[in-house]
Scaffold this motif. Sequence first.
Motif, short mmCIF file in Angstrom:
data_model
loop_
_atom_site.label_atom_id
_atom_site.label_comp_id
_atom_site.label_asym_id
_atom_site.label_seq_id
_atom_site.Cartn_x
_atom_site.Cartn_y
_atom_site.Cartn_z
N GLY A 191 0.79 -1.23 0.00
CA GLY A 191 0.00 0.00 0.00
C GLY A 191 0.82 1.27 0.00
O GLY A 191 0.27 2.36 0.05
N SER A 192 2.16 1.15 -0.05
CA SER A 192 3.02 2.34 -0.09
C SER A 192 3.08 2.91 -1.50
O SER A 192 3.03 2.17 -2.48
CB SER A 192 4.44 1.98 0.36
OG SER A 192 4.42 1.52 1.69
N SER A 193 3.22 4.21 -1.58
CA SER A 193 3.26 4.91 -2.86
C SER A 193 4.70 5.25 -3.23
O SER A 193 5.50 5.64 -2.37
CB SER A 193 2.44 6.19 -2.73
OG SER A 193 2.47 6.92 -3.92
N HIS A 194 5.03 5.09 -4.50
CA HIS A 194 6.38 5.39 -5.01
C HIS A 194 6.24 6.24 -6.27
O HIS A 194 5.48 5.88 -7.17
CB HIS A 194 7.14 4.11 -5.38
CG HIS A 194 7.21 3.11 -4.29
ND1 HIS A 194 8.27 3.04 -3.42
CD2 HIS A 194 6.34 2.14 -3.91
CE1 HIS A 194 8.05 2.05 -2.55
NE2 HIS A 194 6.89 1.50 -2.83
N GLU A 195 6.98 7.34 -6.33
CA GLU A 195 7.03 8.16 -7.54
C GLU A 195 8.27 7.73 -8.31
O GLU A 195 9.35 7.57 -7.72
CB GLU A 195 7.18 9.65 -7.18
CG GLU A 195 6.02 10.21 -6.39
CD GLU A 195 4.77 10.39 -7.23
OE1 GLU A 195 4.89 10.79 -8.41
OE2 GLU A 195 3.68 10.12 -6.71
N LEU A 196 8.11 7.53 -9.62
CA LEU A 196 9.30 7.18 -10.40
C LEU A 196 9.25 7.77 -11.79
O LEU A 196 8.21 8.20 -12.26
CB LEU A 196 9.49 5.66 -10.45
CG LEU A 196 8.38 4.78 -10.96
CD1 LEU A 196 8.62 4.42 -12.42
CD2 LEU A 196 8.37 3.51 -10.15
N GLU A 197 10.43 7.80 -12.41
CA GLU A 197 10.58 8.30 -13.78
C GLU A 197 10.33 7.15 -14.74
O GLU A 197 10.70 6.01 -14.46
CB GLU A 197 12.02 8.80 -13.99
CG GLU A 197 12.43 9.94 -13.10
CD GLU A 197 12.13 11.28 -13.70
OE1 GLU A 197 12.10 11.40 -14.94
OE2 GLU A 197 11.91 12.22 -12.92
N TRP A 198 9.72 7.47 -15.87
CA TRP A 198 9.49 6.47 -16.91
C TRP A 198 10.11 7.00 -18.19
O TRP A 198 9.67 8.01 -18.73
CB TRP A 198 8.00 6.26 -17.08
CG TRP A 198 7.61 5.12 -17.98
CD1 TRP A 198 8.44 4.27 -18.65
CD2 TRP A 198 6.28 4.71 -18.30
NE1 TRP A 198 7.71 3.36 -19.35
CE2 TRP A 198 6.38 3.61 -19.16
CE3 TRP A 198 5.02 5.17 -17.96
CZ2 TRP A 198 5.27 2.95 -19.67
CZ3 TRP A 198 3.92 4.52 -18.47
CH2 TRP A 198 4.05 3.43 -19.31
N GLU A 199 11.15 6.33 -18.66
CA GLU A 199 11.85 6.74 -19.87
C GLU A 199 11.03 6.33 -21.10
O GLU A 199 10.47 5.23 -21.13
CB GLU A 199 13.24 6.12 -19.94
CG GLU A 199 14.15 6.51 -18.78
CD GLU A 199 14.37 8.01 -18.66
OE1 GLU A 199 14.43 8.70 -19.71
OE2 GLU A 199 14.48 8.50 -17.53
N PRO A 200 10.97 7.17 -22.13
CA PRO A 200 10.15 6.88 -23.31
C PRO A 200 10.50 5.58 -24.03
O PRO A 200 9.66 5.04 -24.73
CB PRO A 200 10.39 8.08 -24.21
CG PRO A 200 10.72 9.18 -23.27
CD PRO A 200 11.51 8.53 -22.16
N ASP A 201 11.71 5.06 -23.87
CA ASP A 201 12.08 3.81 -24.56
C ASP A 201 11.82 2.57 -23.70
O ASP A 201 12.18 1.46 -24.09
CB ASP A 201 13.54 3.85 -24.99
CG ASP A 201 14.51 3.98 -23.82
OD1 ASP A 201 14.07 4.37 -22.71
OD2 ASP A 201 15.70 3.70 -24.01
N GLN A 202 11.18 2.73 -22.55
CA GLN A 202 10.93 1.60 -21.66
C GLN A 202 9.48 1.15 -21.73
O GLN A 202 8.58 1.97 -21.94
CB GLN A 202 11.17 2.00 -20.19
CG GLN A 202 12.61 2.26 -19.82
CD GLN A 202 12.70 2.66 -18.36
OE1 GLN A 202 11.95 3.52 -17.89
NE2 GLN A 202 13.62 2.06 -17.64
N THR A 203 9.27 -0.16 -21.47
CA THR A 203 7.92 -0.62 -21.18
C THR A 203 7.66 -0.29 -19.72
O THR A 203 8.59 0.01 -18.95
CB THR A 203 7.77 -2.13 -21.39
OG1 THR A 203 8.61 -2.83 -20.48
CG2 THR A 203 8.07 -2.54 -22.84
#
Length: 107
Positions: free
Chosen positions: A13-25
């Motif tokens: 139930g913990s929240s994590h903010e992360l970056e998503w690179e355009p070349d990643q699934t």
Amino acid sequence: MSNNKLTIIDRKGSSHELEWEPDQTLMEALRDNDLPVLASCGGTASCATCHVFLEKEVFETLNERSEDEFELLVDAEGYQECGSRLSCQLGFSEELNGVTVTLAPEE
């Protein structure tokens, strides 16, 4: 540096903010940010260890699941008709920028 963000709700139930690179699934973004996604098959849609839940509003904007993806998900723990996806089958898109994704129960 990208400005493509995701919010992930883990199995506790913990929240994590992360970056998503355009070349990643989505699966690669989860794995590369040390979230507990097994991704046993490496992204070939032959297991369901990267199962996630998307909010209904987001789910309904995406392409339909392939037959292979659907067959894996329908038997997966916690399957949701409107929300379950394999994260390896979701590439980055502007529509997914900023979404909240919940990790499904472990298989």
